[in-house]
Scaffold this motif. Structure first.
Motif, short mmCIF file in Angstrom:
data_model
loop_
_atom_site.label_atom_id
_atom_site.label_comp_id
_atom_site.label_asym_id
_atom_site.label_seq_id
_atom_site.Cartn_x
_atom_site.Cartn_y
_atom_site.Cartn_z
N LEU A 93 0.83 -1.20 0.00
CA LEU A 93 0.00 0.00 0.00
C LEU A 93 0.87 1.25 0.00
O LEU A 93 0.62 2.19 -0.76
CB LEU A 93 -0.92 -0.02 1.22
N ALA A 94 1.91 1.26 0.82
CA ALA A 94 2.82 2.40 0.86
C ALA A 94 3.53 2.58 -0.48
O ALA A 94 3.68 3.70 -0.98
CB ALA A 94 3.83 2.24 1.99
N ALA A 95 3.96 1.47 -1.09
CA ALA A 95 4.69 1.54 -2.36
C ALA A 95 3.85 2.15 -3.47
O ALA A 95 4.39 2.76 -4.40
CB ALA A 95 5.17 0.15 -2.76
N ALA A 137 9.28 5.86 5.21
CA ALA A 137 7.88 6.28 5.29
C ALA A 137 7.09 5.38 6.25
O ALA A 137 6.29 5.86 7.05
CB ALA A 137 7.25 6.25 3.90
N LEU A 138 7.30 4.08 6.16
CA LEU A 138 6.62 3.15 7.07
C LEU A 138 7.02 3.41 8.51
O LEU A 138 6.18 3.36 9.42
CB LEU A 138 6.96 1.71 6.67
N ASP A 139 8.30 3.72 8.71
CA ASP A 139 8.78 3.99 10.06
C ASP A 139 8.17 5.28 10.61
O ASP A 139 7.71 5.32 11.75
CB ASP A 139 10.31 4.08 10.03
N GLU A 140 8.16 6.34 9.79
CA GLU A 140 7.60 7.60 10.25
C GLU A 140 6.11 7.48 10.56
O GLU A 140 5.61 8.07 11.53
CB GLU A 140 7.82 8.72 9.22
N ALA A 141 5.41 6.70 9.76
CA ALA A 141 3.97 6.53 9.98
C ALA A 141 3.67 5.57 11.13
O ALA A 141 2.51 5.45 11.55
CB ALA A 141 3.31 6.03 8.70
N GLN A 185 -5.09 3.91 8.77
CA GLN A 185 -4.87 5.33 8.49
C GLN A 185 -3.38 5.66 8.51
O GLN A 185 -2.90 6.44 7.68
CB GLN A 185 -5.63 6.18 9.50
N ARG A 186 -2.62 5.05 9.41
CA ARG A 186 -1.17 5.24 9.41
C ARG A 186 -0.55 4.72 8.12
O ARG A 186 0.35 5.34 7.54
CB ARG A 186 -0.55 4.53 10.61
N ALA A 187 -1.02 3.56 7.65
CA ALA A 187 -0.50 2.99 6.41
C ALA A 187 -0.82 3.90 5.22
O ALA A 187 0.01 4.07 4.32
CB ALA A 187 -1.08 1.59 6.19
N LEU A 188 -2.01 4.48 5.23
CA LEU A 188 -2.38 5.39 4.15
C LEU A 188 -1.53 6.66 4.20
O LEU A 188 -1.18 7.23 3.16
CB LEU A 188 -3.87 5.74 4.25
N PHE A 189 -1.18 7.12 5.40
CA PHE A 189 -0.26 8.25 5.52
C PHE A 189 1.11 7.89 4.94
O PHE A 189 1.77 8.72 4.31
CB PHE A 189 -0.13 8.69 6.98
N ALA A 190 1.56 6.65 5.16
CA ALA A 190 2.83 6.22 4.58
C ALA A 190 2.78 6.31 3.06
O ALA A 190 3.77 6.71 2.42
CB ALA A 190 3.16 4.80 5.02
#
Length: 252
Positions: free
Chosen positions: A91-93, A117-121, A140-145
């Motif tokens: 999803l992040a990619a 990005a995954l770490d920051e989210a 929602q965190r994953a979508l932010f990533a």
């Protein structure tokens, strides 16, 4: 400040329904704009206009430096199909899809960006978990990533704090603060008036076929909130009596 987008004399709506008339405003670099209004006032339609999915009934959108190649976008969670068979890292990619082909995949630099990005989210530890197994806050965190991976100068967030707890909201706000500090423009559709007062520099209040824009303290007054149908008179009286006026809104 530098305007990322100039909105000039815009009337927005549909053939049978006008949502608001003659809005003129700038979305400037390094600011956060909160978009508020009662249901049906045009908040999500405004975001769709910024994305280029619909045209205004009249008026114009002018991009002084050209329309960005990428606009970051986080839709309402209700629009996301959680049954889609992908993992959190996939999803992040998807946020970097312009930078790779479906056959070649991510290069090493993009993989490093995705890890960051995954770490920051806050979802690096569940990067291989299927998204159908996530809680609302984890999704929602994953979508932010994914939005972080888009690396866009203009970021549109449609109800980004829906179905998340206060800890997750605070974490997501820290990411928004970082975007602000980097000079990105962030537009948030929100419902929680208190979070707007605390974290946004400007507001756009929709309702009653009107659109009022300006600094938060100038727009979100009791009289305007009642006149444009966001609060009843009793709600406004209670809210502004029980909540002290903030000193200076944080410039996000």
């Amino acid at each position: 400040m530098t305007a990322v987008l100039q909105i000039r004399d815009v009337t927005l709506g549909y053939r049978e329904l006008t949502l608001f008339r003659r809005l003129t405003m700038d979305i400037e670099a390094g600011t956060t704009l909160a978009v508020l209004g009662a249901n049906g006032s045009g908040k999500s339609t405004f975001v769709k206009m910024l994305l280029g999915l619909i045209d205004p009934l009249s008026g114009s959108l002018n991009w002084p430096k050209g329309r960005p190649r990428e606009i970051g976008y986080l839709a309402q969670m209700t629009e996301f199909d959680r049954r889609f068979p992908i993992r959190v890292r996939d999803l992040a990619a998807m946020g970097a899809w312009r930078g790779f082909g479906f056959r070649s995949g991510l290069d090493n630099a993009a993989r490093d960006r995705m890890t960051a990005a995954l770490d920051e989210a806050g979802v690096l530890d569940i990067a291989d978990r299927p998204i159908h197994m996530l809680s609302g806050g984890q999704l929602q965190r994953a979508l932010f990533a994914r939005v972080i991976m888009q690396d866009a100068p203009l970021i549109l967030l449609d109800e980004p704090f829906a179905a998340v707890d206060q800890s997750t909201e605070a974490h997501l706000l820290s990411i928004i603060h970082r975007w602000r500090d980097e000079g990105r423009s962030v537009v948030l559709v929100v419902h929680d008036l208190s979070s707007v007062l605390d974290h946004c520099s400007h507001a756009l209040l929709l309702g009653g076929q009107e659109a009022t824009h300006g600094p938060v303290d100038d727009v979100l007054t009791p009289d305007r909130l009642v006149a444009q149908g966001y609060l009843s008179e009793s709600q406004a009286s209670w809210m502004f009596r029980s909540s002290p006026k903030p000193q200076e809104p944080a410039h996000v």
